[in-house]
Design a protein around this motif. Structure first.
Motif, mmCIF file in Angstrom:
data_model
loop_
_atom_site.group_PDB
_atom_site.id
_atom_site.type_symbol
_atom_site.label_atom_id
_atom_site.label_comp_id
_atom_site.label_asym_id
_atom_site.label_seq_id
_atom_site.Cartn_x
_atom_site.Cartn_y
_atom_site.Cartn_z
ATOM 1 N N UNK A 81 0.943 -1.289 -0.040
ATOM 2 C CA UNK A 81 -0.056 -0.024 0.156
ATOM 3 C C UNK A 81 0.998 1.238 -0.066
ATOM 4 N N UNK A 82 0.478 2.342 -0.911
ATOM 5 C CA UNK A 82 1.300 3.579 -0.733
ATOM 6 C C UNK A 82 0.459 4.547 -0.473
ATOM 7 N N UNK A 83 0.796 5.582 0.149
ATOM 8 C CA UNK A 83 0.130 7.004 0.562
ATOM 9 C C UNK A 83 0.207 7.954 -0.873
ATOM 10 N N UNK A 93 2.486 -0.071 3.835
ATOM 11 C CA UNK A 93 2.435 -1.382 4.280
ATOM 12 C C UNK A 93 2.710 -2.322 3.136
ATOM 13 N N UNK A 94 3.097 -3.738 3.523
ATOM 14 C CA UNK A 94 3.538 -4.777 2.586
ATOM 15 C C UNK A 94 3.327 -6.064 3.152
ATOM 16 N N UNK A 113 6.254 -12.374 5.086
ATOM 17 C CA UNK A 113 6.330 -10.969 5.732
ATOM 18 C C UNK A 113 5.133 -10.044 5.893
ATOM 19 N N UNK A 114 5.043 -9.381 6.550
ATOM 20 C CA UNK A 114 3.624 -8.471 6.868
ATOM 21 C C UNK A 114 4.201 -7.520 7.593
ATOM 22 N N UNK A 129 -4.174 -6.412 2.548
ATOM 23 C CA UNK A 129 -3.072 -6.932 1.664
ATOM 24 C C UNK A 129 -2.989 -8.507 1.828
ATOM 25 N N UNK A 130 -3.164 -9.145 2.991
ATOM 26 C CA UNK A 130 -3.229 -10.660 3.064
ATOM 27 C C UNK A 130 -4.407 -11.096 2.380
ATOM 28 N N UNK A 131 -5.511 -10.640 2.297
ATOM 29 C CA UNK A 131 -6.725 -10.854 1.419
ATOM 30 C C UNK A 131 -6.430 -11.107 -0.006
#
Length: 235
Positions: A81-83, A93-94, A113-114, A129-131
């Motif tokens: 995710x980017x802002x 987030x990654x 990794x999260x 992101x996980x979904x």
């Protein structure tokens, strides 16, 4: 466009992936957040940001070998995710994953990794992101998905269990800091838990440690349970 210009991001809407029963219901779209599927062309800009974010919260560090092991073989299973309000669309987030046969048995997805920046937690970014990763693994016909996380990481445990993961095993003193972990599994197909495994399955010849990481000093020869080496930074 010059070589110094950032390449346009490959943005994803919540419908870009096949909507699984899991992902469709929980993906969120906070204002000014954009979800991106990783590609090798994004490495110069975003791999350093991934490493910095993940290393900040890990129980132990990962070398560049480990990141490349995942990102070169399964780039499509990394989402971040980017802002969009930041000048360079900074990564906030990654999640990094892989998908391969587990000891000659089920096709196992693996959440390696999260991480989410502190200021962006509580917005549903990690769960989204996980979904997305789960949805894509389902499209790729995964049988199950596994991960490990510290037993003291209550937030991570709640996140994964809310997605249907079950605790399958406790790993005592699993991390270098002495903390124990739980292995969590999400079964995607009936009967997966009873699929036979090949106890001698060793595709790399040295305990599933990939060639790209065999020179990494963090992984000395003879270390036990090498099949789990790449999961010890789950947060």
């Amino acid at each position: 466009m010059s070589n110094d210009d950032p390449e346009p991001l490959q943005s994803l809407s919540t419908t870009a992936l096949s909507p699984s029963e899991v992902g469709k219901l929980i993906q969120t779209n906070p204002p000014n957040i954009e979800y991106v599927q990783y590609g090798i062309s994004l490495e110069p800009k975003y791999l350093p940001q991934m490493r910095a974010l993940i290393a900040k919260d890990l129980s132990e560090p990962y070398s560049i070998y480990v990141y490349r092991y995942f990102l070169y073989q399964w780039p499509e299973l990394c989402f971040f995710a980017v802002d969009t309000t930041t000048e360079d669309k900074d990564l906030v987030a990654v999640v990094i994953c892989k998908l391969e046969k587990h000891r000659g048995g089920p096709l196992r997805g693996y959440i390696a990794m999260l991480a989410t920046k502190d200021a962006y937690r509580g917005k549903g970014l990690a769960k989204t992101l996980v979904s997305k990763a789960i949805d894509l693994m389902i499209v790729k016909d995964a049988d199950e998905i596994a991960l490990e996380t510290e037993e003291t990481n209550v937030a991570a445990m709640k996140l994964y269990e809310s997605l249907g993961f079950l605790r399958s095993k406790k790993l005592h003193r699993y991390y270098l800091n002495g903390n124990s972990a739980y292995r969590l599994l999400l079964y995607l197909k009936p009967g997966v838990a009873s699929m036979p495994l090949d106890e001698f399955y060793d595709p790399y010849g040295y305990g599933d440690l990939p060639p790209s990481a065999q020179d990494d000093p963090r992984y000395p020869s003879g270390q036990e349970d090498k099949d789990d080496l790449f999961s010890r930074g789950i947060i």
